[in-house]
Design an enzyme around this catalytic site. Structure first.
Site, PDB file in Angstrom:
ATOM      1  CG  ASP A 179      -2.727 -68.147 105.187  1.00  0.00           C
ATOM      2  OD1 ASP A 179      -3.660 -67.430 104.412  1.00  0.00           O
ATOM      3  OD2 ASP A 179      -1.620 -68.331 104.497  1.00  0.00           O
ATOM      4  CG  HIS A 180      -4.827 -70.817 102.418  1.00  0.00           C
ATOM      5  ND1 HIS A 180      -5.498 -70.752 101.234  1.00  0.00           N
ATOM      6  CD2 HIS A 180      -3.532 -70.155 102.218  1.00  0.00           C
ATOM      7  CE1 HIS A 180      -4.647 -70.132 100.120  1.00  0.00           C
ATOM      8  NE2 HIS A 180      -3.612 -69.895 101.010  1.00  0.00           N
ATOM      9  CG  HIS A 182       0.193 -71.490  98.387  1.00  0.00           C
ATOM     10  ND1 HIS A 182      -0.922 -72.176  98.227  1.00  0.00           N
ATOM     11  CD2 HIS A 182       0.236 -70.331  99.004  1.00  0.00           C
ATOM     12  CE1 HIS A 182      -1.892 -71.238  98.337  1.00  0.00           C
ATOM     13  NE2 HIS A 182      -0.975 -70.228  98.879  1.00  0.00           N
ATOM     14  CG  HIS A 242      -2.513 -66.394  98.815  1.00  0.00           C
ATOM     15  ND1 HIS A 242      -2.735 -67.297  99.702  1.00  0.00           N
ATOM     16  CD2 HIS A 242      -3.167 -65.520  99.278  1.00  0.00           C
ATOM     17  CE1 HIS A 242      -3.724 -66.818 100.608  1.00  0.00           C
ATOM     18  NE2 HIS A 242      -3.874 -65.593 100.208  1.00  0.00           N
ATOM     19  CB  SER A 251       8.408 -68.171  99.389  1.00  0.00           C
ATOM     20  OG  SER A 251       7.994 -68.139 100.882  1.00  0.00           O
ATOM     21  CG  ASN A 270      -0.226 -64.302 102.555  1.00  0.00           C
ATOM     22  OD1 ASN A 270      -0.535 -63.202 102.811  1.00  0.00           O
ATOM     23  ND2 ASN A 270      -1.233 -65.520 102.189  1.00  0.00           N
ATOM     24  CB  VAL A 271       6.952 -64.150 103.220  1.00  0.00           C
ATOM     25  CG1 VAL A 271       8.046 -64.988 103.210  1.00  0.00           C
ATOM     26  CG2 VAL A 271       6.565 -63.059 102.395  1.00  0.00           C
ATOM     27  CB  ALA A 272       4.420 -69.527 104.548  1.00  0.00           C
ATOM     28  CB  THR A 273       7.786 -72.073 101.595  1.00  0.00           C
ATOM     29  OG1 THR A 273       6.426 -72.441 101.246  1.00  0.00           O
ATOM     30  CG2 THR A 273       8.828 -73.344 101.384  1.00  0.00           C
TER      31      THR A 273
END
Length: 288
Positions: free
Chosen positions: A82-83, A180, A208, A211, A230-233
């Site tokens: 990613d990124h 993000h 993007h 979350s 996209n899921v991250a935090t």
């Protein structure tokens, strides 16, 4: 089954009106949790790692773990970088076994973004690896990339069409108002912009900053052409909070299994909820 390119699964998702969850993981337990969630729901899965995590663990270790998970199960799993702004790191990840990479040149002028994206496309496409690129600037913090609110820019639909035509990139992440990290208020997503971009390009679009987006907004974005979220935090918070709860009860705990197991279970449950929201339950069977 072996790791697969995310291109076919994302094309199927866009055509089928659903979305595939792409989950950033930072530990083996996090990777196991999202895989178990996908197996339980029979969902296609994209495992993601940030540049920081790749540099911390090494792409070879991450790819090896993802490959083992994929070979053990009958769901399609892609491994995505990613990124990334570093061409050499992208090449290293492809050689390690990554099946999808993101070249993020969105901070550069349009022509330079095209040039850098083309360079990656020329290396990745012959290897059967998916390529994701970004237009506009998604606000917030993503690993080492920080975009202030006043610097975030929406993607121009006509530029998106021109960009896809010039680069042949199979996946596009346009900036459409998400950010993000965790939102301070309700996100201001430009749904008209998503619809316009989707009408001009036939490639799957990537959402993007997944979350904390309200359910109805996710569903609307997916219906307009967003095929990857996209899921991250949110996952990091769930995972960390579960560990904190164990230490709050027992500050002297020193067995990692005692706090990693509940953290893994909490993350798995959160991932299942995201997969439900994406509408990906049962879609893995289409790839068998």
């Amino acid at each position: 089954m072996p790791l697969v390119s995310s291109t076919p699964m994302l094309q199927a998702a866009r055509a089928g009106g659903y979305c595939i969850g792409a989950f950033n993981v930072h530990t083996l337990e996090m990777l196991q949790a999202v895989v178990e969630a996908a197996v339980e729901t029979d969902s296609p899965l994209i495992i993601q790692s940030t540049v920081g995590t790749v540099k911390h663990l090494g792409p070879e270790y991450i790819a090896a773990a993802a490959t083992v998970a994929s070979n053990m199960n009958r769901i399609p799993i892609a491994l995505h970088l990613d990124h990334c702004t570093e061409f050499d790191l992208i090449v290293r990840c492809i050689r390690a076994g990554y099946t999808s990479v993101m070249i993020d040149a969105s901070h550069s002028p349009f022509e330079e973004n095209v040039r850098q994206t083309l360079r990656v496309v020329e290396v990745a496409k012959p290897a059967g690896v998916n390529i994701e690129a970004e237009l506009g600037k998604v606000g917030g913090v993503e690993d080492e990339i920080v975009v202030a609110d006043n610097e975030a820019l929406m993607a121009d639909p006509d530029e998106c069409a021109k960009f896809v035509e010039l680069t042949g990139v199979p996946t596009l992440a346009p900036a459409i108002g998400t950010a993000h990290g965790i939102y301070k208020g309700e996100p201001k997503i430009d749904f008209d912009r998503i619809g316009k971009i989707a009408s001009l390009v036939d490639v799957p679009l990537v959402l993007h900053g997944g979350s904390g987006i309200p359910e109805e907004q996710v569903r609307r974005a997916v219906s307009l052409g967003m095929a990857k979220m996209n899921v991250a935090t949110e996952l990091r918070i769930v995972f960390s909070d579960a560990i904190k709860a164990i230490f709050a009860k027992n500050p002297e705990e020193n067995d990692p299994r005692k706090y990693m197991v509940p953290a893994k279970q909490a993350l798995k449950e959160a991932a299942i909820e995201k997969m439900r929201l994406c509408g990906s339950f049962g879609k893995a069977k289409d790839f068998r």
